[in-house]
Design a protein around this motif. Sequence first.
Motif, PDB file in Angstrom:
ATOM      1  N   ASP A  39      -3.089   4.244 -14.483  1.00 61.47           N
ATOM      2  CA  ASP A  39      -4.153   5.468 -14.355  1.00 61.47           C
ATOM      3  C   ASP A  39      -4.348   5.698 -12.845  1.00 61.47           C
ATOM      4  OD1 ASP A  39      -6.626   6.731 -13.661  1.00 61.47           O
ATOM      5  OD2 ASP A  39      -7.595   6.149 -15.566  1.00 61.47           O
ATOM      6  N   ALA A  40      -4.951   4.466 -12.217  1.00 60.27           N
ATOM      7  CA  ALA A  40      -5.400   4.753 -10.605  1.00 60.27           C
ATOM      8  C   ALA A  40      -4.434   4.880  -9.718  1.00 60.27           C
ATOM      9  CB  ALA A  40      -6.017   3.263 -10.551  1.00 60.27           C
ATOM     10  N   LEU A  41      -3.111   4.274  -9.695  1.00 60.03           N
ATOM     11  CA  LEU A  41      -2.060   4.515  -9.064  1.00 60.03           C
ATOM     12  C   LEU A  41      -1.480   5.901  -9.053  1.00 60.03           C
ATOM     13  CD1 LEU A  41      -0.304   1.050  -9.654  1.00 60.03           C
ATOM     14  CD2 LEU A  41      -0.945   1.593  -7.183  1.00 60.03           C
ATOM     15  N   THR A  42      -1.619   6.752  -9.848  1.00 61.13           N
ATOM     16  CA  THR A  42      -1.238   7.928 -10.264  1.00 61.13           C
ATOM     17  C   THR A  42      -1.926   9.061  -9.341  1.00 61.13           C
ATOM     18  OG1 THR A  42      -0.249   7.162 -12.472  1.00 61.13           O
ATOM     19  CG2 THR A  42      -0.133   9.502 -11.791  1.00 61.13           C
ATOM     20  N   ALA A  53      -0.654  -3.864   4.090  1.00 59.90           N
ATOM     21  CA  ALA A  53      -1.910  -4.545   3.483  1.00 59.90           C
ATOM     22  C   ALA A  53      -2.825  -5.168   4.529  1.00 59.90           C
ATOM     23  CB  ALA A  53      -1.618  -5.509   2.291  1.00 59.90           C
ATOM     24  N   HIS A  54      -3.932  -4.791   4.680  1.00 57.05           N
ATOM     25  CA  HIS A  54      -4.573  -5.537   5.738  1.00 57.05           C
ATOM     26  C   HIS A  54      -5.540  -6.473   5.163  1.00 57.05           C
ATOM     27  CE1 HIS A  54      -8.391  -3.989   4.092  1.00 57.05           C
ATOM     28  NE2 HIS A  54      -7.870  -2.778   4.234  1.00 57.05           N
ATOM     29  N   GLY A  55      -6.381  -7.241   6.093  1.00 53.70           N
ATOM     30  CA  GLY A  55      -6.655  -8.531   5.524  1.00 53.70           C
ATOM     31  C   GLY A  55      -8.027  -8.237   5.242  1.00 53.70           C
ATOM     32  N   TRP A  56      -8.982  -9.289   4.979  1.00 48.66           N
ATOM     33  CA  TRP A  56     -10.121  -9.416   4.502  1.00 48.66           C
ATOM     34  C   TRP A  56     -11.442  -9.538   5.610  1.00 48.66           C
ATOM     35  CZ3 TRP A  56     -12.877  -8.630  -0.209  1.00 48.66           C
ATOM     36  CH2 TRP A  56     -11.931  -8.012  -1.189  1.00 48.66           C
ATOM     37  N   LEU A  57     -12.344  -8.593   5.528  1.00 55.46           N
ATOM     38  CA  LEU A  57     -13.330  -8.916   6.418  1.00 55.46           C
ATOM     39  C   LEU A  57     -14.405  -9.718   5.748  1.00 55.46           C
ATOM     40  CD1 LEU A  57     -14.040  -7.045   9.062  1.00 55.46           C
ATOM     41  CD2 LEU A  57     -15.360  -5.520   7.453  1.00 55.46           C
ATOM     42  N   LEU A  58     -14.765 -10.535   6.677  1.00 55.96           N
ATOM     43  CA  LEU A  58     -15.622 -11.643   6.137  1.00 55.96           C
ATOM     44  C   LEU A  58     -17.032 -11.212   6.939  1.00 55.96           C
ATOM     45  CD1 LEU A  58     -13.093 -14.480   6.670  1.00 55.96           C
ATOM     46  CD2 LEU A  58     -13.734 -13.417   4.622  1.00 55.96           C
TER      47      LEU A  58
HETATM   48  N1  MSP Z   1      -9.581   0.682  -7.603  1.00 55.85           N
HETATM   49  C1  MSP Z   1      -8.955  -0.230  -6.958  1.00 55.85           C
HETATM   50  C2  MSP Z   1      -7.846   0.332  -6.171  1.00 55.85           C
HETATM   51  C3  MSP Z   1      -6.983   1.252  -6.899  1.00 55.85           C
HETATM   52  S1  MSP Z   1      -5.855   2.006  -5.836  1.00 55.85           S
HETATM   53  C4  MSP Z   1      -4.945   2.851  -6.666  1.00 55.85           C
HETATM   54  C5  MSP Z   1      -9.533  -1.378  -6.092  1.00 55.85           C
HETATM   55  N2  MSP Z   1     -10.881  -0.899  -5.662  1.00 55.85           N
HETATM   56  S2  MSP Z   1     -12.125  -1.563  -5.056  1.00 55.85           S
HETATM   57  O1  MSP Z   1     -13.226  -0.799  -4.928  1.00 55.85           O
HETATM   58  O2  MSP Z   1     -12.309  -2.916  -5.588  1.00 55.85           O
HETATM   59  O3  MSP Z   1     -11.486  -1.508  -3.460  1.00 55.85           O
HETATM   60  C6  MSP Z   1     -10.779  -2.308  -3.015  1.00 55.85           C
HETATM   61  C7  MSP Z   1     -10.427  -2.032  -1.670  1.00 55.85           C
HETATM   62  O4  MSP Z   1     -11.659  -1.922  -0.596  1.00 55.85           O
HETATM   63  C8  MSP Z   1      -9.543  -3.120  -0.998  1.00 55.85           C
HETATM   64  O5  MSP Z   1      -8.275  -3.315  -1.361  1.00 55.85           O
HETATM   65  C9  MSP Z   1     -10.023  -2.810   0.554  1.00 55.85           C
HETATM   66  O6  MSP Z   1      -9.176  -1.853   1.009  1.00 55.85           O
HETATM   67  C10 MSP Z   1     -11.403  -2.389   0.509  1.00 55.85           C
HETATM   68  N3  MSP Z   1     -12.277  -3.947   0.702  1.00 55.85           N
HETATM   69  C11 MSP Z   1     -13.180  -4.182  -0.112  1.00 55.85           C
HETATM   70  N4  MSP Z   1     -13.782  -5.074   0.306  1.00 55.85           N
HETATM   71  C12 MSP Z   1     -13.109  -5.565   1.406  1.00 55.85           C
HETATM   72  C13 MSP Z   1     -13.444  -6.468   2.449  1.00 55.85           C
HETATM   73  N5  MSP Z   1     -14.351  -7.402   2.283  1.00 55.85           N
HETATM   74  N6  MSP Z   1     -12.394  -6.548   3.644  1.00 55.85           N
HETATM   75  C14 MSP Z   1     -11.734  -5.721   3.493  1.00 55.85           C
HETATM   76  N7  MSP Z   1     -11.358  -4.789   2.768  1.00 55.85           N
HETATM   77  C15 MSP Z   1     -12.067  -4.576   1.538  1.00 55.85           C
HETATM   78  O7  MSP Z   1      -9.459  -2.417  -5.832  1.00 55.85           O
END
Ligand code: MSP
Length: 646
Positions: free
Chosen positions: A224-227, A275-280
């Motif tokens: 559903d979501a990717l679409t 794909a970016h990394g995680w913000l800590l």
């Molecule tokens: N709903 C799915 C994505 C579907 S896309 C078809 C999802 N949602 S989410 O609300 O969990 O959002 C994830 C995205 O939020 C991550 O992929 C990133 O882009 C962003 N981030 C959320 N927390 C983050 C951090 N702490 N650091 C960096 N990005 C983060 O997954």
Amino acid sequence: MKYYLTTPIYYVNAAPHIGHAYTTIAADTIKRWKRMQGYDVVLTSGTDEHGQKIERAAAAAGKTPQQFTDIISAEFQRQWEILGLGIDRFQRTTAANHAAQVQDLFRRCLDNGYIYKGSYSGQYCVFDELYVNDAKAGDPCPECGRPTETVSEENYYFKLSAFQQKLLDLYEKHPDFICPETRRNEVLAFVKQGLSDLSISRTTIKWGIPVPNEDKHVFYVWFDALTAYMSAVAGENLWPADLHLIGKEIVRFHAIYWPAFLMAADLPLPKQIFAHGWLLFENDKMSKSRGNIVRATPIHTVLGTDALRYFLMREVVFGQDGSFSYDALVGRYNSDLANGLGNLASRTLAMIHQYRNGVIPACDGNQQIAQSVQEITAIVMECLDRFEFSKALEGVWSVIGAVDKYIVEQAPWKLAKGGDPEAKRLDEVLYTAAEALRIVTATLAPMLPESAAKIWAQLGFATPLDAVKTADLHWGHLQGGQKLGLAGAVFPRADVKASIEKMMELEKSEVARQMELLGQKPQPDPVAAAAVTASGSPVITIDDFGKVDLRVGLVKDAAAVKGSDKLLHLHVDIGEAEPRSIMAGIAGAYKPEALVGRKVVIVANLAPRKLRGIESQGMIVAASREGDVPVLASFLEDVPVGARLK
Ligand code: MSP
């Protein structure tokens, strides 16, 4: 030329925070950069609103799923507006146009023979909406560690296994399909192991898009979501996307499932997934349980969105993990924005106002500076093309540094006193500084749109900065005779302590507001939970301290413990029916007989535990520095046995 890019569509079981803002800010930056290169850019964001996780969050908030998702989806839209992010399409998965798109994708895959009916019995992770194939009942989810749930259901399956070679061919033919390299390698390794078919419908969930002609089935959230990336631009001739910008944890869905679905449906594939990394937060994972999630809006209110944009783009290498802290944020703001860019802008413009009545002198500028600005700007543009924001900003700041140095060396304030003979040199210095400032400002526009627009107006341009294209970044486009606009401070210096305090205070009220939206009870104060004292210990509340029961006790007897040169076994009277049996690691500092009759402090509500087979019903409080012998806590005045320390 079109350029279509997307952010992930965010789950509505949580309210927007700095992590979501990070991706969306990066997407907005890329959008502005591509626009500068002449593309017609469309940026999609949105909200992912179906699935069990959302259904449960809504129930917990006492709302219907639709009421709940309406509220949180609006909160995401509001957030992007506050931060000034140019979202062109905001796609909700509960929108009618989207359901039709998902059902169409399904039909295409079905017609092409890539979907069949099967059943699944096993473990399921509700948080990740993931079947955990090899797990047993009670096992944690391998992705997030939360407990899995046992489910048994009939599903539609997607023949993902049929796409292993096709995907490997795709990655080989388009080496940039997955970026950066580390993520590409992970995906390659995963696909090479072989792919299992994927269940794409659920009968255990009601809150979802119905599978056509199947009452009980709704689509699996990722199908559903990717679409949504396609629904957002349906009928607009924008598909395929040029770029899906995502966080590293959802690479598999984007780089494996999504192209496989599209191939199965005979639809064009996105060109790139970055794909970016995680913000800590202070090098720690941000999470609700740690209470260290940061919101973007308090930063926007106190320092402005550009301060946050600059910090995120400069401090974090795009593609890698990076750390946020309020100290580092304000530090960067003051050193790079207030002192660096702000200072170059204000001194350059002030000198032109003062020495040339606010009119830019006609001149070619210093050729050495011109050449170095051109060279560095070319490198900066290459970096931006590769999404190397941090490097790009380093480059721009090297220009700022070089121009600052040039101004100091030329000392225009002295030239101004030299009258006519020095007028030409003064013109050259002023033009050089102004032209460098123009190029720096225009180059920075994708990263710092608001502040760059202010400097742009102060330079006297009537045309909006948004209209500037990369071709305008050449030296010499600034025309002599241009009248400057009104001067004003763009980055007023921030008082470190006061601004951090203000952001933390606003953070508290923002958390409370968001909790209310989510229908959740207030959590322990996140700022206090995240803060540490100067000595490095976590800050606790008075309630936390109140949980520790410290009592004054009288040592009744003390004895050495067989086989241990550290432990003593004491009996301590704290006013209870029986003295407490307490083991204390103080044998190196005290002889047992010296302790009898002495008043000590004990922690009286520590869970009992056995040491050397003897139960210890508390702990004696002693002070020591690393490596020193312990010194027992005691009192100068007499204190009654059993008195509580508060
Ligand atoms: N709903 C799915 C994505 C579907 S896309 C078809 C999802 N949602 S989410 O609300 O969990 O959002 C994830 C995205 O939020 C991550 O992929 C990133 O882009 C962003 N981030 C959320 N927390 C983050 C951090 N702490 N650091 C960096 N990005 C983060 O997954």
